[in-house]
Design a protein around this motif. Sequence first.
Motif, short mmCIF file in Angstrom:
data_model
loop_
_atom_site.label_atom_id
_atom_site.label_comp_id
_atom_site.label_asym_id
_atom_site.label_seq_id
_atom_site.Cartn_x
_atom_site.Cartn_y
_atom_site.Cartn_z
N SER A 26 0.85 -1.19 0.00
CA SER A 26 0.00 0.00 0.00
C SER A 26 0.88 1.24 0.00
N VAL A 27 0.36 2.29 -0.57
CA VAL A 27 1.07 3.57 -0.61
C VAL A 27 1.42 4.00 0.81
N GLU A 28 0.43 3.99 1.68
CA GLU A 28 0.62 4.48 3.05
C GLU A 28 1.67 3.67 3.80
N GLN A 29 1.58 2.35 3.74
CA GLN A 29 2.49 1.46 4.45
C GLN A 29 3.94 1.66 3.98
N ILE A 30 4.16 1.64 2.69
CA ILE A 30 5.52 1.73 2.16
C ILE A 30 6.09 3.13 2.38
N ALA A 31 5.28 4.15 2.16
CA ALA A 31 5.75 5.52 2.40
C ALA A 31 6.17 5.70 3.86
N LYS A 32 5.36 5.18 4.75
CA LYS A 32 5.67 5.29 6.19
C LYS A 32 6.98 4.58 6.51
N GLU A 33 7.13 3.37 6.01
CA GLU A 33 8.34 2.58 6.28
C GLU A 33 9.60 3.24 5.73
N LEU A 34 9.46 3.93 4.60
CA LEU A 34 10.62 4.58 3.97
C LEU A 34 10.81 6.04 4.40
N GLY A 35 9.89 6.53 5.23
CA GLY A 35 9.99 7.92 5.67
C GLY A 35 9.72 8.93 4.57
N VAL A 36 8.82 8.56 3.67
CA VAL A 36 8.46 9.43 2.55
C VAL A 36 7.08 10.01 2.83
N GLU A 37 6.94 11.29 2.58
CA GLU A 37 5.64 11.95 2.72
C GLU A 37 4.91 11.88 1.37
N VAL A 38 3.64 11.60 1.41
CA VAL A 38 2.82 11.55 0.19
C VAL A 38 1.81 12.68 0.25
N ASN A 39 1.81 13.52 -0.78
CA ASN A 39 0.84 14.61 -0.91
C ASN A 39 0.14 14.48 -2.25
N TYR A 40 -0.98 15.16 -2.37
CA TYR A 40 -1.75 15.13 -3.61
C TYR A 40 -1.68 16.50 -4.26
N SER A 41 -1.58 16.47 -5.59
CA SER A 41 -1.35 17.68 -6.36
C SER A 41 -2.01 17.53 -7.74
N ASN A 42 -1.80 18.51 -8.60
CA ASN A 42 -2.31 18.44 -9.97
C ASN A 42 -1.40 17.62 -10.88
N CYS A 102 4.82 -2.59 -8.24
CA CYS A 102 3.40 -2.77 -7.92
C CYS A 102 2.97 -4.24 -7.97
N VAL A 103 3.61 -5.02 -8.81
CA VAL A 103 3.32 -6.45 -8.93
C VAL A 103 4.66 -7.19 -8.93
N PRO A 104 5.24 -7.37 -7.75
CA PRO A 104 6.58 -7.96 -7.65
C PRO A 104 6.64 -9.40 -8.18
N THR A 105 7.71 -9.69 -8.88
CA THR A 105 7.88 -11.01 -9.47
C THR A 105 7.84 -12.12 -8.43
N PHE A 106 8.49 -11.93 -7.29
CA PHE A 106 8.52 -12.99 -6.29
C PHE A 106 7.12 -13.31 -5.76
N MET A 107 6.22 -12.35 -5.83
CA MET A 107 4.83 -12.61 -5.43
C MET A 107 4.05 -13.20 -6.59
N LEU A 108 4.32 -12.71 -7.77
CA LEU A 108 3.63 -13.19 -8.98
C LEU A 108 3.91 -14.68 -9.20
N GLU A 109 5.14 -15.10 -8.93
CA GLU A 109 5.51 -16.50 -9.13
C GLU A 109 4.77 -17.44 -8.17
N ASN A 110 4.27 -16.92 -7.07
CA ASN A 110 3.56 -17.75 -6.10
C ASN A 110 2.07 -17.84 -6.36
N LEU A 111 1.59 -17.17 -7.40
CA LEU A 111 0.17 -17.22 -7.71
C LEU A 111 -0.20 -18.53 -8.39
N TYR A 112 -1.29 -19.10 -7.93
CA TYR A 112 -1.80 -20.32 -8.57
C TYR A 112 -2.48 -19.95 -9.89
#
Length: 147
Positions: A26-42, A102-112
């Motif tokens: 998620s945007v929120e989770q990863i931004a928080k973990e990396l110490g990145v602020e997310v703002n919305y703009s045009n 957004c769709v990591p290979t290591f997760m994609l490979e585990n999909l049935y």
Amino acid sequence: MYFTYIEEYIFNLYKLLSIDSWDQLSVEQIAKELGVEVNYSNFSMSYNETIFLTKSTEEREWQQFGHEMCHYLRHSGNQTSMHPLFIELQEYQADYFAYHFCVPTFMLENLYNCSIHNIMRLFNVEYEFSRRRLEIHKSKQNEWSII
């Protein structure tokens, strides 16, 4: 199957963040973990420790975030002072990075069931994004099945 440099980079990044499943992406989770602020703009862009996203659907914002994370993590400099071809290269790299972020290979490979609609649902991406990501994944699989 082997990991490309970008796949390995993203695998290690998510491992560092203790992310190993699509429901943790998620945007929120990863931004928080990396110490990145997310703002919305045009417009969407990354600047210092801030990523700006255009307000849109959750899927589109996630995809924008993946693109901007490439600029944040892997690029430096101000594009306004770069040669247009270098800007084009960075944008291409950021688009490619976003597919894997957004769709990591290591997760994609585990999909049935590795289908466009399943990827859309699990990874919260749009149809065209999912279609292209699956195409990239299958192309890599076919490339290595020949050898």
